[in-house]
Design a protein around this motif. Sequence first.
Motif, PDB file in Angstrom:
ATOM      1  N   TRP A  12       0.920  -1.216   0.089  1.00 33.87           N
ATOM      2  CA  TRP A  12       0.013  -0.011   0.192  1.00 33.87           C
ATOM      3  C   TRP A  12       0.921   1.282  -0.039  1.00 33.87           C
ATOM      4  CZ3 TRP A  12       0.867  -2.721   4.157  1.00 33.87           C
ATOM      5  CH2 TRP A  12       1.320  -2.215   5.273  1.00 33.87           C
ATOM      6  N   TRP A  67       0.236  -2.059  11.312  1.00 34.89           N
ATOM      7  CA  TRP A  67      -1.300  -1.677  11.748  1.00 34.89           C
ATOM      8  C   TRP A  67      -1.778  -2.513  12.629  1.00 34.89           C
ATOM      9  CZ3 TRP A  67      -4.269   2.582   9.082  1.00 34.89           C
ATOM     10  CH2 TRP A  67      -3.568   3.476   8.458  1.00 34.89           C
ATOM     11  N   THR A  73      -5.159  -4.965  11.215  1.00 32.74           N
ATOM     12  CA  THR A  73      -4.838  -6.194  10.495  1.00 32.74           C
ATOM     13  C   THR A  73      -3.764  -6.819  10.971  1.00 32.74           C
ATOM     14  OG1 THR A  73      -3.868  -4.665   8.907  1.00 32.74           O
ATOM     15  CG2 THR A  73      -6.217  -5.304   8.464  1.00 32.74           C
ATOM     16  N   MET A  74      -2.826  -6.314  11.713  1.00 29.14           N
ATOM     17  CA  MET A  74      -1.538  -7.069  11.809  1.00 29.14           C
ATOM     18  C   MET A  74      -1.332  -7.194  13.259  1.00 29.14           C
ATOM     19  SD  MET A  74       0.533  -4.772   9.159  1.00 29.14           S
ATOM     20  CE  MET A  74      -0.266  -4.606   7.487  1.00 29.14           C
ATOM     21  N   GLU A 124      -8.807   0.761  10.644  1.00 31.28           N
ATOM     22  CA  GLU A 124      -9.058  -0.139   9.206  1.00 31.28           C
ATOM     23  C   GLU A 124     -10.491  -0.524   9.389  1.00 31.28           C
ATOM     24  OE1 GLU A 124      -5.505  -2.056  10.481  1.00 31.28           O
ATOM     25  OE2 GLU A 124      -4.980  -2.200   8.507  1.00 31.28           O
ATOM     26  N   PHE A 174     -13.103  -2.038   1.887  1.00 31.08           N
ATOM     27  CA  PHE A 174     -12.109  -1.630   3.063  1.00 31.08           C
ATOM     28  C   PHE A 174     -11.214  -0.310   2.753  1.00 31.08           C
ATOM     29  CE2 PHE A 174      -7.683  -2.439   4.416  1.00 31.08           C
ATOM     30  CZ  PHE A 174      -7.941  -2.643   5.960  1.00 31.08           C
TER      31      PHE A 174
HETATM   32  C1  TMO Z   1      -3.693  -1.004   4.063  1.00 29.22           C
HETATM   33  N1  TMO Z   1      -3.448  -1.136   5.577  1.00 29.22           N
HETATM   34  C2  TMO Z   1      -2.611  -2.338   6.004  1.00 29.22           C
HETATM   35  C3  TMO Z   1      -3.047   0.037   6.227  1.00 29.22           C
HETATM   36  O1  TMO Z   1      -4.842  -1.498   5.998  1.00 29.22           O
END
Ligand code: TMO
Length: 340
Positions: free
Chosen positions: A58, A105, A108-109, A134, A219
């Motif tokens: 991204w 992030w 998501t991570m 997100e 998203f």
């Molecule tokens: C694209 N992102 C990992 C920031 O959601």
Amino acid sequence: MEKRLVVKTRVMTKEKHVGEQRLVPSKLRTYWLLALACLLPWYHSFADDRVVLLKLDWSSQQVLTHALSQLLEQAHVATTLLDSPANGQWFYLANQLADIQVEVWEGTMEKKFNQLEQRGQIQEGTTHFALTHEGWWYPKYVEDFCPQLPHWQALRDCYALFSESGDNGIYYAGPWEKPDAARIVALDLPFEVKTLPTGDAINKKVIEAVTQQQPILIFNWSPNWVESNYEGEFVQFPEYEPECETNSQWGVNPHQPWDCGNPTNGWLKIAVSNNLSNKSACAAAIVSQFQLTNQDIADAAYLADIATMPPKKAAQAWLSNRQHRYPDWLNDPACKMQWK
Ligand code: TMO
């Protein structure tokens, strides 16, 4: 002096047919990992003590990876960039094939990051100042057709706005591994997920829908360029708590986990390999000071997505607007050069 190493990878979203043989994605992934393992000696032979920055899929991440690399080079730290889809980052970092991922992030991570950090396989480089979100996003004009939004229950009544050919509404997801299908089941939403392969593909969809004033549910994330260009909202799901992911009894659906949204004031971190400080104490010090605000991230996305600069050029522009912060970033005694 910045050398770029591109390991060609493919995002495998569809099954591939090779002659009569059907290769499933997991098999392909095994081949890919094997190929990668064979490349290791060759890779180490010229990467050795260069600091390797991961460039993911991204735009703000790509620009900021270049910016941090340029900053490190100014402090005489040799760097290399390594391209990967976001899913690959954990493999590279944990195996010390890469040293820095500048935008981890929470939404998501978080799960992978915490897991590997607790196992001692990766480290936190720093926590940015930015607060992140997100989630499921729509342009503001969609509320004209569905005034109950942004409350998530509105999606039960208004799903048809988002349907294309079938009965269900379509939610466009990105490739960043969140169990949206589980959320749809847990919250009993008449929706199905279509996954787009990259941040670019998401940008195109958003722009296309807004240009035609079509309803869309997609998203998106904040900070990003979208919020400064288009009015829009995130769907408000039941508020996130870690238990929502693990405890079925938690939340509005007592039989399923994932009956919640993503964190709304999520963290943003830099992840580093266990090897970074050995490779370069100066690089580790710069990383720990490279703490970015929401505006910093949004500007990076803007330069790439709206001003359409290639990431390297965008990084130069981004840095040139931030010369006054060089003393914060570069003055650590671990770096030989002191910035006046
Ligand atoms: C694209 N992102 C990992 C920031 O959601």
